[in-house]
Motif scaffolding. Structure first.
Motif, short mmCIF file in Angstrom:
data_model
loop_
_atom_site.label_atom_id
_atom_site.label_comp_id
_atom_site.label_asym_id
_atom_site.label_seq_id
_atom_site.Cartn_x
_atom_site.Cartn_y
_atom_site.Cartn_z
N LYS A 161 0.85 -1.24 -0.17
CA LYS A 161 -0.15 0.21 -0.39
C LYS A 161 0.62 1.07 -0.43
N GLN A 162 1.91 1.59 0.42
CA GLN A 162 2.89 2.36 0.70
C GLN A 162 3.32 2.66 -0.50
N GLY A 163 3.97 1.58 -0.99
CA GLY A 163 4.89 1.24 -2.42
C GLY A 163 3.73 2.15 -3.79
N TYR A 164 2.49 1.73 -3.44
CA TYR A 164 1.57 2.30 -4.46
C TYR A 164 1.45 3.46 -4.80
N ALA A 165 1.23 4.18 -2.95
CA ALA A 165 0.66 5.69 -2.63
C ALA A 165 2.00 6.99 -3.17
N LEU A 166 3.19 5.70 -3.10
CA LEU A 166 4.72 6.40 -3.36
C LEU A 166 4.56 6.95 -5.28
N GLU A 177 7.65 10.63 -13.95
CA GLU A 177 7.41 9.29 -14.93
C GLU A 177 7.72 8.23 -13.95
N VAL A 178 6.84 7.63 -13.68
CA VAL A 178 7.13 6.32 -12.20
C VAL A 178 7.09 5.08 -13.01
N THR A 179 8.10 3.61 -12.96
CA THR A 179 7.62 2.43 -13.07
C THR A 179 7.86 1.85 -12.03
N LEU A 180 6.50 0.54 -11.62
CA LEU A 180 5.82 0.40 -9.90
C LEU A 180 6.06 -1.18 -10.36
N ILE A 181 7.65 -1.86 -9.40
CA ILE A 181 8.05 -2.98 -10.05
C ILE A 181 6.93 -4.12 -8.65
N SER A 182 6.48 -5.10 -9.05
CA SER A 182 5.24 -4.59 -7.11
C SER A 182 4.81 -6.52 -7.41
N ALA A 183 5.16 -7.27 -5.97
CA ALA A 183 4.50 -8.37 -5.74
C ALA A 183 3.14 -8.80 -5.70
N ALA A 184 2.55 -7.17 -5.43
CA ALA A 184 1.60 -7.37 -4.23
C ALA A 184 0.70 -7.47 -5.60
N VAL A 231 3.26 -0.60 -14.54
CA VAL A 231 3.07 -1.62 -13.34
C VAL A 231 4.13 -2.22 -13.95
N ILE A 232 4.78 -2.72 -13.32
CA ILE A 232 6.08 -4.38 -13.99
C ILE A 232 5.36 -5.54 -13.16
N PRO A 233 4.63 -6.28 -13.44
CA PRO A 233 4.43 -7.67 -12.17
C PRO A 233 4.78 -8.68 -11.74
N VAL A 234 6.13 -8.97 -10.77
CA VAL A 234 6.67 -9.95 -10.06
C VAL A 234 6.00 -10.75 -9.57
N ASP A 235 7.14 -12.14 -9.72
CA ASP A 235 6.45 -12.91 -8.63
C ASP A 235 6.99 -13.36 -7.71
N SER A 236 9.03 -12.89 -7.62
CA SER A 236 9.49 -13.76 -6.16
C SER A 236 10.50 -12.45 -6.16
N ALA A 237 11.72 -12.44 -5.37
CA ALA A 237 12.68 -11.77 -5.34
C ALA A 237 13.68 -12.04 -5.85
N GLN A 238 13.78 -12.73 -7.24
CA GLN A 238 14.72 -12.56 -7.59
C GLN A 238 14.50 -12.18 -8.89
N GLN A 239 13.24 -12.35 -9.46
CA GLN A 239 12.62 -11.81 -10.52
C GLN A 239 12.89 -10.38 -9.85
N MET A 240 12.21 -9.92 -8.91
CA MET A 240 12.27 -8.29 -8.99
C MET A 240 13.54 -8.01 -9.22
N MET A 297 12.68 1.22 -2.20
CA MET A 297 12.99 0.28 -2.51
C MET A 297 11.48 0.61 -0.87
N ALA A 298 10.41 -0.17 -1.49
CA ALA A 298 8.88 0.05 -0.40
C ALA A 298 8.93 -1.56 -0.16
N ALA A 299 9.55 -2.13 -1.01
CA ALA A 299 9.03 -3.61 -1.66
C ALA A 299 9.35 -4.25 0.72
N ALA A 300 8.87 -5.24 0.71
CA ALA A 300 8.49 -5.52 1.56
C ALA A 300 9.48 -6.87 1.44
N VAL A 301 10.75 -7.77 1.30
CA VAL A 301 11.19 -7.90 0.19
C VAL A 301 10.97 -9.88 1.61
N ALA A 302 10.54 -10.87 0.75
CA ALA A 302 11.19 -12.18 1.74
C ALA A 302 12.46 -12.55 2.01
#
Ligand code: CTP
Length: 192
Positions: A1-6, A16-23, A34-43, A59-64
């Motif tokens: 949510k914080q990443g999307y708000a940013l 110009e914003v590119t959002l790389i997101s697993a959410a 938006v560029i969707p990803v499924d893993s930390a490695q892909q991100m 980097m707002a992602a809470a990466v596993a």
């Protein structure tokens, strides 16, 4: 949510914003790619690929921190004489550490902002993280508070800079927190 708000606050400020997101399940902010990803490695792969064209990385992602060592192609059946299940995990790459290495050679992006999710010793841990990850700004989050951190629409953050500065913001919507962070990023980049 914080990443999307940013991302929203970024486009609102004219970036110009590119959002790389697993959410999943969040509304894509208007005007954001938006560029969707499924893993930390892909991100990591996609973040590194976009660095050279970026002025700032947030980097707002809470990466596993860990991922399963192996994945099963089919449902894992339980056996009756097995009292439990052991999952073997291996470490995920630290994306910001890779960015720090890359930035040493390319000088891009010019500003790197990280987040710190902490449940104790917020400032001490955050300051150590800012230095270790080579950040210009770090947004420290106390995730033990019910009205801040994951899932909720509000946040309570302290922003640390690389010169020892420290600013605590009052509880605010993630949009308001984002507007403030984007202003600080613009200052770092020499805008207003
Ligand atoms: N981060 C990252 N790659 C990871 C883990 C985290 O780039 N594999 C980034 C996050 O996006 C955040 C910052 O590093 O901007 C701090 O994340 P956090 O989860 O607080 O810290 P960790 O590095 O995972 O350290 P620890 O879990 O030990 O507190």
């Amino acid at each position: 949510k914080q990443g999307y708000a940013l991302a929203q606050a970024g486009v609102d400020a004219g970036a110009e914003v590119t959002l790389i997101s697993a959410a999943r399940g969040l509304t894509t902010p208007y005007g954001v790619r938006v560029i969707p990803v499924d893993s930390a490695q892909q991100m990591q792969q996609l973040v590194l690929a976009h660095l050279i064209g970026a002025d700032a990385l947030i980097m707002a992602a809470a990466v596993a921190d860990f991922r399963p060592r192996s994945t099963a192609a089919h449902k894992i059946k339980k056996s009756n004489d097995d009292p439990g299940l052991t999952l073997h995990l291996e470490k995920n790459p630290d994306i910001l550490a890779a960015v720090k290495d890359r930035r040493r050679d390319t000088r891009r992006p010019r500003a790197v902002i990280g987040f710190a999710a902490e449940s104790e010793d917020l400032i001490t841990n955050a300051r150590e993280k800012l230095e270790r990850k080579g950040l210009d700004l770090l947004v420290a989050n106390d995730i033990s508070a019910a009205d801040a951190g994951f899932d909720v629409d509000t946040n309570r953050v302290v922003i640390l800079d690389a010169h020892g500065g420290e600013q605590a913001l009052e509880l605010a919507s993630k949009s308001k927190v984002s507007e403030y962070i984007i202003r600080r990023v613009a200052q770092l980049l020499g805008g207003s």
